[in-house]
Design an enzyme around this catalytic site. Structure first.
Site, short mmCIF file in Angstrom:
data_model
loop_
_atom_site.label_atom_id
_atom_site.label_comp_id
_atom_site.label_asym_id
_atom_site.label_seq_id
_atom_site.Cartn_x
_atom_site.Cartn_y
_atom_site.Cartn_z
N HIS A 200 0.82 -1.23 0.00
CA HIS A 200 0.00 0.00 0.00
C HIS A 200 0.85 1.27 0.00
O HIS A 200 0.33 2.36 -0.22
CB HIS A 200 -0.93 0.00 1.22
CG HIS A 200 -2.02 -1.03 1.10
ND1 HIS A 200 -3.32 -0.71 0.81
CD2 HIS A 200 -1.99 -2.38 1.20
CE1 HIS A 200 -4.05 -1.81 0.74
NE2 HIS A 200 -3.27 -2.84 0.98
N ASP A 408 3.59 9.55 -0.79
CA ASP A 408 2.39 8.81 -0.39
C ASP A 408 2.15 7.71 -1.41
O ASP A 408 2.24 7.98 -2.62
CB ASP A 408 1.19 9.78 -0.37
CG ASP A 408 0.17 9.41 0.70
OD1 ASP A 408 0.13 8.24 1.11
OD2 ASP A 408 -0.59 10.31 1.13
P1 ADQ Z 1 -2.92 6.21 4.78
O1 ADQ Z 1 -1.50 6.63 4.96
O2 ADQ Z 1 -3.71 6.06 6.00
O3 ADQ Z 1 -3.03 4.90 3.89
P2 ADQ Z 1 -4.76 7.72 2.91
O4 ADQ Z 1 -4.72 7.00 1.62
O5 ADQ Z 1 -4.84 9.18 2.76
O6 ADQ Z 1 -3.52 7.41 3.84
O7 ADQ Z 1 -6.02 7.25 3.73
C1 ADQ Z 1 -6.41 7.88 4.91
C2 ADQ Z 1 -7.82 7.48 5.23
O8 ADQ Z 1 -8.11 7.93 6.55
C3 ADQ Z 1 -8.84 8.09 4.29
O9 ADQ Z 1 -9.79 7.13 3.94
C4 ADQ Z 1 -9.47 9.22 5.11
O10 ADQ Z 1 -10.84 9.43 4.86
C5 ADQ Z 1 -9.30 8.71 6.52
N1 ADQ Z 1 -9.16 9.86 7.45
C6 ADQ Z 1 -8.22 10.79 7.44
N2 ADQ Z 1 -8.44 11.69 8.42
C7 ADQ Z 1 -9.56 11.30 9.04
C8 ADQ Z 1 -10.30 11.80 10.15
N3 ADQ Z 1 -9.92 12.88 10.85
N4 ADQ Z 1 -11.39 11.12 10.53
C9 ADQ Z 1 -11.78 10.00 9.86
N5 ADQ Z 1 -11.12 9.49 8.83
C10 ADQ Z 1 -10.01 10.13 8.42
C11 ADQ Z 1 -2.10 3.96 3.31
C12 ADQ Z 1 -1.05 4.58 2.38
C13 ADQ Z 1 -1.74 5.41 1.32
C14 ADQ Z 1 -2.75 4.56 0.54
C15 ADQ Z 1 -3.67 3.81 1.49
C16 ADQ Z 1 -4.53 2.78 0.75
O11 ADQ Z 1 -0.14 5.37 3.12
O12 ADQ Z 1 -0.80 5.96 0.41
O13 ADQ Z 1 -3.54 5.40 -0.27
O14 ADQ Z 1 -2.92 3.11 2.48
O15 ADQ Z 1 -3.74 1.89 0.03
#
Ligand code: ADQ
Length: 498
Positions: A200, A408
């Site tokens: 991921h 990311d």
């Molecule tokens: P993450 O590093 O966690 O994921 P991201 O892809 O942005 O990063 O996902 C974050 C998730 O958390 C999103 O679904 C978002 O809605 C949720 N989120 C963020 N802030 C929030 C809040 N305050 N309250 C509730 N929900 C919140 C890892 C990798 C990424 C990759 C994903 C999926 O680092 O690059 O996109 O896995 O493979």
């Protein structure tokens, strides 16, 4: 603990799998009618192996499980519910864990971790060695031999649990950087299985990856899979290059020859459940919440929004600095705009994360101290998790979404924002260093290291005409709709089963 070869359970996997009696087939490996399109190519049992289970414990006594939020669970659920399937993972607490149990049609096989293992395997090796190394070493990775051995041990336990659970010829899909040794360990235990792996996070360039003392073991671990998925083409290329340099793998294209087998490494960009976001965004309740947010943030000011896990890779500090300079330069006035930063708490037991939180809170205080007026603050900072409907309301309320990671794997927030903009308004400012940038070319792409460039891009976003917003947003929306998370999962499974 018995050695892998002595694990007697492995010899009789069919006795261990509990078929899902309610709606599933009578035998592991038997196909179910009417499943998603995966059924075209794969008819057998599926085992998912991930660090965390798809459920979390909501109540201790009597124990109550609830589905964990997140794209991966919703993407895989329809596929898993249509056939015999098991998810192997850690339930998120130390101490004894329950036996396998069913929840919403998925069989969960909890695996226990001791407190020491959480510190060494999870907080140490996974989050202080691998995480920074794979994210361009934006913080120095820490290499400790005392963390490596627990990583090996825990990976072996996951592999053994998957081997015990999997029916003959089943498909096993292993997820993420915590479990990179599992594919080879599992292949040794169960050569009959089809094994897939998905990373991921980014896979770093060879010059960087070569720092890690256990590089050969990690690559050999991953090469135990038949198919290895990455978020981007660059990630797949980096991986293949490291394999050809450090292991006996040869044939440096998408297919490599390794120990007499073919191993494929390809990009499968992950996505979100677009339909669900659109549905929530269309609800009257969401529209009302969005209007409420706008009113409370004081009328006609434009809203810039950041939504992230509190992580140093996400560039929260950089965007706040750029916003501060934008206000200082008076290219945007504080009466005209407001920044809302929502940061969900993350990995708070790790020093770097605690330091980051302190730094962000200092920056917010500084900006509000410098530009705030009674009843009107330039930054609203919320350090907490938001329910999905509230998050979508925020996405709807915003004018400019600011996504500035230094690196990311993908970044789902960018896709969630776009999916929520049903009326084609709003501007997405997106870092070039996210996996999402390679698909979302109609965003305003920025280099987050270039503060002047970021300031100029924020200014451009704040002043973008309605026509240009609509042109860019409709193209972005089409992109995410055409590639939702269901398509991602099906494409991976179809390739793995082919
Ligand atoms: P993450 O590093 O966690 O994921 P991201 O892809 O942005 O990063 O996902 C974050 C998730 O958390 C999103 O679904 C978002 O809605 C949720 N989120 C963020 N802030 C929030 C809040 N305050 N309250 C509730 N929900 C919140 C890892 C990798 C990424 C990759 C994903 C999926 O680092 O690059 O996109 O896995 O493979």
């Amino acid at each position: 603990m018995p050695s892998p070869r002595e694990t007697t359970l492995v010899q009789e996997p069919r006795n261990i799998v509990e078929p899902i009696q309610e709606r599933g087939p009578r035998f592991p490996g038997e196909a179910v009618d009417g499943g998603p399109s995966l059924s075209k190519t794969s008819t057998g049992q599926i085992v998912i192996v991930a660090n965390r289970l798809p459920v979390r414990r909501a109540k201790r006594t009597p124990v109550v499980w609830e589905t964990s939020p997140g794209g991966l669970v919703s993407a895989l659920r329809p596929i898993l519910q249509s056939r015999p399937s098991t998810w192997v993972g850690w339930p998120g607490f130390t101490g004894s864990v329950p036996k396998a149990f069913h929840h919403e049609g998925i069989r969960n096989r909890p695996l226990s971790l001791s407190r020491d293992e959480v510190q060494s395997f999870y907080e140490g090796f996974a989050n202080r060695t691998l995480w920074p190394l794979y994210h361009d070493a934006v913080r120095p990775p820490v290499y400790h031999r005392r963390w490596w051995w627990p990583y090996v041990d825990v990976n072996r336990r996951f592999a053994e649990a998957a081997a015990e659970t999997a029916a003959k010829n089943a498909v096993v899909w292993v997820h993420d950087y915590h479990l990179q040794l599992v594919p080879a360990m599992l292949r040794e235990l169960r050569p009959d299985l089809r094994i897939g792996f998905f990373l991921h996070i980014p896979f770093p360039p060879r010059e960087l990856f070569s720092q890690i003392p256990w590089r050969r073991q990690i690559l050999d671990g991953l090469l135990g899979a038949d198919l290895i998925g990455f978020q981007t083409h660059d990630g797949a290329v980096n991986f293949v290059e490291s394999c050809c340099h450090f292991t006996t793998a040869s044939g440096c294209g998408e297919s490599m020859n390794y120990e007499g087998r073919t191993v494929r490494a390809q990009a499968f960009p992950i996505s979100i459940d677009v339909g669900r976001f659109e549905e929530i965004a269309a609800e009257i309740k969401t529209k009302r919440s969005a209007a409420g947010f706008r009113r409370r943030l004081s009328g006609r000011r434009k809203i810039l929004l950041g939504v992230d896990r509190m992580d140093y890779t996400k560039g929260i500090d950089i965007r706040l600095k750029a916003y501060q300079e934008l206000l200082r330069s008076e290219r945007a006035k504080q009466e005209e705009c407001v920044f809302v930063q929502v940061a969900v708490p993350s990995r708070e037991r790790v020093d770097e994360y605690r330091d980051l939180r302190n730094q962000i809170e200092r920056q917010v205080g500084e900006i509000n101290g410098e530009f705030g007026q009674l009843g009107m603050m330039p930054v609203h900072y919320l350090h907490r998790s938001f329910p999905m409907d509230q998050l979508v309301a925020l996405y709807r309320a915003a004018d400019v979404m600011v996504v500035t990671p230094l690196r990311d794997g993908m970044n789902l927030v960018a896709k969630e924002f776009v999916a929520s903009r049903l009326d084609d308004t709003g501007v997405l400012v997106l870092s070039e260093f996210t996996g999402a940038a390679s698909e979302m070319q109609s965003a305003l792409l920025v280099n987050p290291h270039d503060t002047d460039g970021l300031i100029a891009t924020m200014e451009q976003a704040l002043h973008m005409s309605d026509g240009e917003q609509a042109r860019r947003m409709s193209s972005l929306r089409k992109g995410v709709r055409d590639h939702d998370v269901f398509r991602w999962a099906e494409t991976f499974f179809d390739k793995l089963s082919a």
